[in-house]
Design a protein around this motif. Structure first.
Motif, PDB file in Angstrom:
ATOM      1  N   ALA A 115     -51.300  28.368  12.267  1.00 28.81           N
ATOM      2  CA  ALA A 115     -51.460  29.709  12.396  1.00 28.81           C
ATOM      3  C   ALA A 115     -51.876  30.415  11.111  1.00 28.81           C
ATOM      4  N   ARG A 116     -51.494  30.031   9.962  1.00 26.93           N
ATOM      5  CA  ARG A 116     -52.029  30.836   8.793  1.00 26.93           C
ATOM      6  C   ARG A 116     -53.341  30.403   8.229  1.00 26.93           C
ATOM      7  N   TYR A 117     -53.457  29.090   8.657  1.00 29.27           N
ATOM      8  CA  TYR A 117     -54.874  28.605   8.384  1.00 29.27           C
ATOM      9  C   TYR A 117     -55.859  29.316   9.106  1.00 29.27           C
ATOM     10  N   LEU A 118     -55.573  29.332  10.452  1.00 31.95           N
ATOM     11  CA  LEU A 118     -56.528  30.075  11.620  1.00 31.95           C
ATOM     12  C   LEU A 118     -56.941  31.345  11.216  1.00 31.95           C
ATOM     13  N   VAL A 119     -55.889  32.023  10.418  1.00 29.32           N
ATOM     14  CA  VAL A 119     -56.151  33.504  10.042  1.00 29.32           C
ATOM     15  C   VAL A 119     -56.496  33.830   8.795  1.00 29.32           C
ATOM     16  N   LYS A 120     -56.997  32.649   8.103  1.00 30.46           N
ATOM     17  CA  LYS A 120     -57.484  32.618   6.911  1.00 30.46           C
ATOM     18  C   LYS A 120     -56.488  33.048   5.781  1.00 30.46           C
ATOM     19  N   ARG A 121     -55.444  32.785   6.010  1.00 24.33           N
ATOM     20  CA  ARG A 121     -54.247  33.160   4.803  1.00 24.33           C
ATOM     21  C   ARG A 121     -53.652  31.712   4.261  1.00 24.33           C
ATOM     22  N   ARG A 122     -54.327  30.740   4.646  1.00 17.44           N
ATOM     23  CA  ARG A 122     -53.763  29.392   4.073  1.00 17.44           C
ATOM     24  C   ARG A 122     -55.031  28.422   4.124  1.00 17.44           C
ATOM     25  N   GLU A 123     -55.421  27.518   2.915  1.00 12.96           N
ATOM     26  CA  GLU A 123     -56.222  26.578   3.062  1.00 12.96           C
ATOM     27  C   GLU A 123     -56.150  25.202   3.377  1.00 12.96           C
ATOM     28  N   GLU A 124     -55.024  24.740   3.691  1.00 13.63           N
ATOM     29  CA  GLU A 124     -54.391  23.328   3.957  1.00 13.63           C
ATOM     30  C   GLU A 124     -53.413  23.439   5.083  1.00 13.63           C
ATOM     31  N   VAL A 125     -53.183  22.357   5.710  1.00 12.85           N
ATOM     32  CA  VAL A 125     -52.293  22.365   6.817  1.00 12.85           C
ATOM     33  C   VAL A 125     -51.404  21.091   6.666  1.00 12.85           C
ATOM     34  N   ARG A 126     -50.205  21.230   6.637  1.00 11.30           N
ATOM     35  CA  ARG A 126     -49.372  20.085   6.434  1.00 11.30           C
ATOM     36  C   ARG A 126     -49.407  19.374   7.668  1.00 11.30           C
ATOM     37  N   MET A 127     -49.345  17.931   7.880  1.00 11.07           N
ATOM     38  CA  MET A 127     -49.179  17.175   8.924  1.00 11.07           C
ATOM     39  C   MET A 127     -47.695  16.548   9.014  1.00 11.07           C
ATOM     40  N   ILE A 128     -47.007  16.602   9.887  1.00 14.18           N
ATOM     41  CA  ILE A 128     -45.733  16.178   9.828  1.00 14.18           C
ATOM     42  C   ILE A 128     -45.393  15.355  10.829  1.00 14.18           C
ATOM     43  N   PRO A 129     -44.671  14.153  10.562  1.00 20.06           N
ATOM     44  CA  PRO A 129     -44.266  13.086  11.596  1.00 20.06           C
ATOM     45  C   PRO A 129     -43.581  13.747  12.860  1.00 20.06           C
ATOM     46  N   THR A 130     -43.821  13.053  13.996  1.00 24.43           N
ATOM     47  CA  THR A 130     -43.157  13.372  15.353  1.00 24.43           C
ATOM     48  C   THR A 130     -43.018  12.213  15.908  1.00 24.43           C
ATOM     49  N   LYS A 131     -42.045  12.284  16.905  1.00 24.50           N
ATOM     50  CA  LYS A 131     -41.862  11.135  17.629  1.00 24.50           C
ATOM     51  C   LYS A 131     -43.122  10.797  18.743  1.00 24.50           C
ATOM     52  N   SER A 132     -43.821  11.642  19.135  1.00 23.14           N
ATOM     53  CA  SER A 132     -44.662  11.356  20.019  1.00 23.14           C
ATOM     54  C   SER A 132     -45.944  10.959  19.440  1.00 23.14           C
ATOM     55  N   THR A 133     -46.404   9.658  19.952  1.00 23.95           N
ATOM     56  CA  THR A 133     -47.687   9.317  19.305  1.00 23.95           C
ATOM     57  C   THR A 133     -49.009   9.365  20.167  1.00 23.95           C
ATOM     58  N   ASP A 134     -48.741  10.124  21.104  1.00 21.27           N
ATOM     59  CA  ASP A 134     -50.025  10.274  22.345  1.00 21.27           C
ATOM     60  C   ASP A 134     -51.274  11.130  21.840  1.00 21.27           C
ATOM     61  N   VAL A 135     -51.061  11.667  20.699  1.00 24.44           N
ATOM     62  CA  VAL A 135     -52.501  12.491  20.022  1.00 24.44           C
ATOM     63  C   VAL A 135     -52.949  12.057  18.977  1.00 24.44           C
ATOM     64  N   LEU A 136     -52.113  11.577  18.003  1.00 24.38           N
ATOM     65  CA  LEU A 136     -52.506  11.099  16.692  1.00 24.38           C
ATOM     66  C   LEU A 136     -51.431  10.192  16.361  1.00 24.38           C
ATOM     67  N   TYR A 137     -51.623   9.053  15.790  1.00 21.73           N
ATOM     68  CA  TYR A 137     -50.345   8.144  15.038  1.00 21.73           C
ATOM     69  C   TYR A 137     -50.830   7.531  13.961  1.00 21.73           C
ATOM     70  N   LEU A 138     -49.888   7.090  13.224  1.00 21.94           N
ATOM     71  CA  LEU A 138     -49.815   6.544  12.139  1.00 21.94           C
ATOM     72  C   LEU A 138     -49.049   5.260  12.249  1.00 21.94           C
ATOM     73  N   GLY A 139     -49.439   3.927  11.768  1.00 20.29           N
ATOM     74  CA  GLY A 139     -48.754   2.764  11.642  1.00 20.29           C
ATOM     75  C   GLY A 139     -48.500   2.272  10.077  1.00 20.29           C
ATOM     76  N   VAL A 140     -47.375   1.834   9.974  1.00 25.04           N
ATOM     77  CA  VAL A 140     -47.160   1.536   8.615  1.00 25.04           C
ATOM     78  C   VAL A 140     -46.332   0.056   8.762  1.00 25.04           C
ATOM     79  N   GLY A 141     -46.355  -0.981   7.792  1.00 27.72           N
ATOM     80  CA  GLY A 141     -45.861  -2.072   7.992  1.00 27.72           C
ATOM     81  C   GLY A 141     -46.051  -3.030   6.634  1.00 27.72           C
ATOM     82  N   THR A 142     -45.304  -4.046   6.522  1.00 22.22           N
ATOM     83  CA  THR A 142     -45.330  -4.685   5.183  1.00 22.22           C
ATOM     84  C   THR A 142     -45.762  -6.338   5.884  1.00 22.22           C
ATOM     85  N   LYS A 143     -46.421  -6.967   5.104  1.00 25.09           N
ATOM     86  CA  LYS A 143     -47.038  -8.041   5.301  1.00 25.09           C
ATOM     87  C   LYS A 143     -45.940  -9.318   5.133  1.00 25.09           C
ATOM     88  N   ARG A 144     -45.450 -10.080   5.961  1.00 24.77           N
ATOM     89  CA  ARG A 144     -44.395 -11.182   5.404  1.00 24.77           C
ATOM     90  C   ARG A 144     -45.153 -12.401   4.813  1.00 24.77           C
TER      91      ARG A 144
END
Length: 246
Positions: free
Chosen positions: A217-246
């Protein structure tokens, strides 16, 4: 698969002057890069580097690195950072933003030996190639046993199509990607991503990402230059995968 070329990775050449514009078309890629960096492990106390390149430092490969938005978030972590991309224009930018070495290469055929990196990352690229799971197999191949794989992409869901294309590419807002940036036919199936990574030795844990609403909201009204991306349970729009190779 010529019909898919319209949103290929090299299309970013036309946006080369916007890699570091906080209100330009590529700004959201920077937000996601920052979130991705939070999953890069601290190399202190980890096994020795994947290869003896003489630096004594663990090696991190950023696949489809673009203009180097990931680089500044790795400062001080102790990695020797390599970037790979098809765009020579983007690589020139990346070289100036914390990458020790950059190389122009096809990400479906990475020019590195097996098990040659301690960390491999691939952000916002799988949804731009016709063979994303070939890329995933390559990411796993060049990762050493015990190393960390981090990927983020867009799922093949109706909600992702609505948000990433219908809304994001059409609403007149800062950070809007150009029309045609995404093709829903290339969005990446989550179950198959996990299955392919597992077949190549990496058990991925998936989590969703979304913008911090107050930041946005602050970014859209030009009061902030960066938006934090936060984890969420839903992977339906954007998702990240992390894992270790065995």
């Amino acid at each position: 698969m010529a019909g898919y070329r319209r949103n290929f990775i090299t299309d970013y050449d036309g946006l080369a002057d916007q890699w570091w514009d906080p209100r330009g078309s590529l700004a959201p890629l920077g937000w996601i890069a920052r979130a991705r960096a939070a999953f890069v492990p601290d190399p202190a106390g980890a096994p020795g580097p994947a290869t003896g390149d003489g630096s004594g430092r663990p090696r991190l490969l950023d696949v489809a690195c673009g203009g180097g938005l990931f680089g500044p978030h790795l400062a001080g972590k102790g990695y020797r950072v390599f970037g790979v991309d098809l765009s020579a224009m983007a690589l020139r930018e990346a070289r100036q933003h914390g990458y020790d070495a950059v190389l122009r290469a096809d990400i479906t055929r990475l020019p590195f030996t097996d098990a040659s990196f301690d960390v491999v990352t691939a952000g916002q690229c799988l949804e731009h190639v016709p063979e994303p799971f070939v890329v995933v197999s390559e990411l796993c191949r060049v990762l050493r046993p015990g190393g960390t794989l981090i990927v983020d992409t867009i799922p093949d869901t109706g909600l992702a199509r609505l948000v990433a294309i219908t809304l994001a590419e059409n609403l007149p807002l800062p950070g809007r990607p150009p029309h045609g940036t995404h093709d829903h036919r290339l969005f990446v199936n989550r179950e198959r991503l996990v299955k392919v990574a597992r077949a190549h030795g990496v058990e991925l844990r998936l989590l969703g990402l979304r913008p911090h609403l107050r930041d946005l909201a602050r970014y859209l009204v030009k009061r902030r230059e960066e938006v934090r991306m936060i984890p969420t349970k839903s992977t339906d729009v954007l998702y990240l995968g992390v894992g270790t190779k065995r």
